[in-house]
Design a protein around this motif. Structure first.
Motif, PDB file in Angstrom:
ATOM      1  N   PHE A  65     -11.357  32.993 -28.060  1.00  0.00           N
ATOM      2  CA  PHE A  65     -10.994  34.321 -27.559  1.00  0.00           C
ATOM      3  C   PHE A  65     -10.013  34.131 -26.409  1.00  0.00           C
ATOM      4  CE2 PHE A  65     -14.204  37.084 -29.638  1.00  0.00           C
ATOM      5  CZ  PHE A  65     -15.025  36.109 -30.197  1.00  0.00           C
ATOM      6  N   VAL A  66      -8.739  34.452 -26.649  1.00  0.00           N
ATOM      7  CA  VAL A  66      -7.727  34.249 -25.603  1.00  0.00           C
ATOM      8  C   VAL A  66      -7.684  35.465 -24.679  1.00  0.00           C
ATOM      9  CG1 VAL A  66      -6.353  32.824 -27.178  1.00  0.00           C
ATOM     10  CG2 VAL A  66      -5.776  35.249 -26.909  1.00  0.00           C
ATOM     11  N   SER A  67      -7.078  35.260 -23.498  1.00  0.00           N
ATOM     12  CA  SER A  67      -6.920  36.368 -22.543  1.00  0.00           C
ATOM     13  C   SER A  67      -5.536  36.986 -22.704  1.00  0.00           C
ATOM     14  CB  SER A  67      -7.059  35.863 -21.110  1.00  0.00           C
ATOM     15  OG  SER A  67      -8.292  35.225 -20.937  1.00  0.00           O
ATOM     16  N   GLY A  68      -5.465  38.288 -22.438  1.00  0.00           N
ATOM     17  CA  GLY A  68      -4.187  38.982 -22.456  1.00  0.00           C
ATOM     18  C   GLY A  68      -3.997  39.816 -23.699  1.00  0.00           C
ATOM     19  N   ASN A  81     -13.396  44.624 -26.419  1.00  0.00           N
ATOM     20  CA  ASN A  81     -13.326  43.535 -25.455  1.00  0.00           C
ATOM     21  C   ASN A  81     -12.287  43.810 -24.350  1.00  0.00           C
ATOM     22  OD1 ASN A  81     -13.942  41.021 -24.487  1.00  0.00           O
ATOM     23  ND2 ASN A  81     -12.819  39.872 -26.047  1.00  0.00           N
ATOM     24  N   PRO A  82     -12.390  44.961 -23.644  1.00  0.00           N
ATOM     25  CA  PRO A  82     -11.328  45.324 -22.683  1.00  0.00           C
ATOM     26  C   PRO A  82     -11.165  44.359 -21.510  1.00  0.00           C
ATOM     27  CG  PRO A  82     -13.194  46.836 -22.515  1.00  0.00           C
ATOM     28  CD  PRO A  82     -13.459  45.960 -23.690  1.00  0.00           C
ATOM     29  N   GLU A  83     -12.222  43.598 -21.205  1.00  0.00           N
ATOM     30  CA  GLU A  83     -12.087  42.630 -20.098  1.00  0.00           C
ATOM     31  C   GLU A  83     -11.066  41.532 -20.446  1.00  0.00           C
ATOM     32  OE1 GLU A  83     -15.755  41.856 -22.492  1.00  0.00           O
ATOM     33  OE2 GLU A  83     -14.893  43.615 -21.546  1.00  0.00           O
ATOM     34  N   GLY A 120     -10.575  35.100 -17.274  1.00  0.00           N
ATOM     35  CA  GLY A 120     -11.123  33.870 -17.864  1.00  0.00           C
ATOM     36  C   GLY A 120     -10.620  32.603 -17.207  1.00  0.00           C
ATOM     37  N   LYS A 121     -10.536  31.557 -18.032  1.00  0.00           N
ATOM     38  CA  LYS A 121     -10.179  30.235 -17.488  1.00  0.00           C
ATOM     39  C   LYS A 121      -8.895  29.714 -18.125  1.00  0.00           C
ATOM     40  CE  LYS A 121     -14.375  28.723 -18.521  1.00  0.00           C
ATOM     41  NZ  LYS A 121     -15.475  27.862 -18.844  1.00  0.00           N
ATOM     42  N   GLY A 133      -8.639  39.805 -26.719  1.00  0.00           N
ATOM     43  CA  GLY A 133      -7.256  39.500 -26.379  1.00  0.00           C
ATOM     44  C   GLY A 133      -6.328  39.536 -27.602  1.00  0.00           C
ATOM     45  N   GLU A 134      -5.137  39.035 -27.379  1.00  0.00           N
ATOM     46  CA  GLU A 134      -4.108  39.075 -28.430  1.00  0.00           C
ATOM     47  C   GLU A 134      -3.430  37.715 -28.593  1.00  0.00           C
ATOM     48  OE1 GLU A 134      -2.241  39.403 -31.114  1.00  0.00           O
ATOM     49  OE2 GLU A 134      -2.320  41.584 -30.857  1.00  0.00           O
TER      50      GLU A 134
END
Ligand code: SF4
Length: 187
Positions: free
Chosen positions: A22-25, A35-37, A44-45, A72-73
């Motif tokens: 699960f990537v961020s952004g 998953n709005p966070e 994340g990291k 994320g995307e």
């Protein structure tokens, strides 16, 4: 690139038991996103060589059928570039395991017609993706009966066949509309 989670033994996001990243952004900001966070690119990291090795190692057993990229995307341009070394390594070491990705961008209209013409890394990245579930989540079309998707507008695309034929080819796990709101899952 940052990431939110590496989920091992995931059975919800593609066929069989998989490792999911699960990537961020994400810039889509779909209404009632699950998953709005993960929208924040800094959430994340940091995704480093260590995480690549962790994913590669987690995929070693025969019963792990592949890797799934979601967020994320994964198709935000910066994320594609960062994911390229991972997908290359996965296909090099595990050519028979599949790579699935989930994206709010449309394969034909946005990824191939726009990004692949603008960025060389998109042309490269897409070559490693076997199956893409595309389209933003539309709460108005939410349907729990459509396999691997949240809403009926989303499609399951056989990316490699699509690239080969230069046209959009749906994966057999996609659904066909039978009329009204009724959908049938092709196995
Ligand atoms: S594309 Fe996915 S992660 Fe991004 S806002 Fe829509 S549902 Fe959420």
């Amino acid at each position: 690139m940052n990431y939110m989670e590496i989920k091992k033994y995931d059975i919800a996001n593609g066929p069989g038991v998989r490792t999911s990243l699960f990537v961020s952004g994400c810039t889509h900001h779909c209404k009632e996103c699950f998953n709005p966070e993960s929208w924040d690119f800094k959430a994340g990291k940091e995704f480093t060589e260590k995480e690549i090795d962790e994913i590669i190692e987690s995929m070693r057993p025969d019963y792990i059928k592949g890797l799934t990229l979601l967020g994320g995307e994964p198709f935000e341009p910066a994320n594609q570039e960062a994911l390229l070394p991972l997908v290359k390594k996965v296909k090099e070491l595990y050519p028979n395991k599949s790579i699935w990705a989930f994206s709010g961008y449309l394969f034909d209209k946005q990824i191939m017609d726009v990004m692949a013409k603008k960025y060389d890394f998109t042309k490269d990245f897409i070559k490693y993706i076997d199956v893409l579930v595309d389209g933003e989540f539309h709460i108005e079309e939410k349907d729990l009966s459509v396999v691997y998707r949240g809403s009926r507008n989303q499609r399951i695309i056989d990316v490699q066949k699509s690239l080969e034929k230069c046209e959009l080819v749906l994966h057999p796990k996609d659904a066909v509309r039978l009329g009204g709101n009724k959908w049938e899952v092709n196995e």
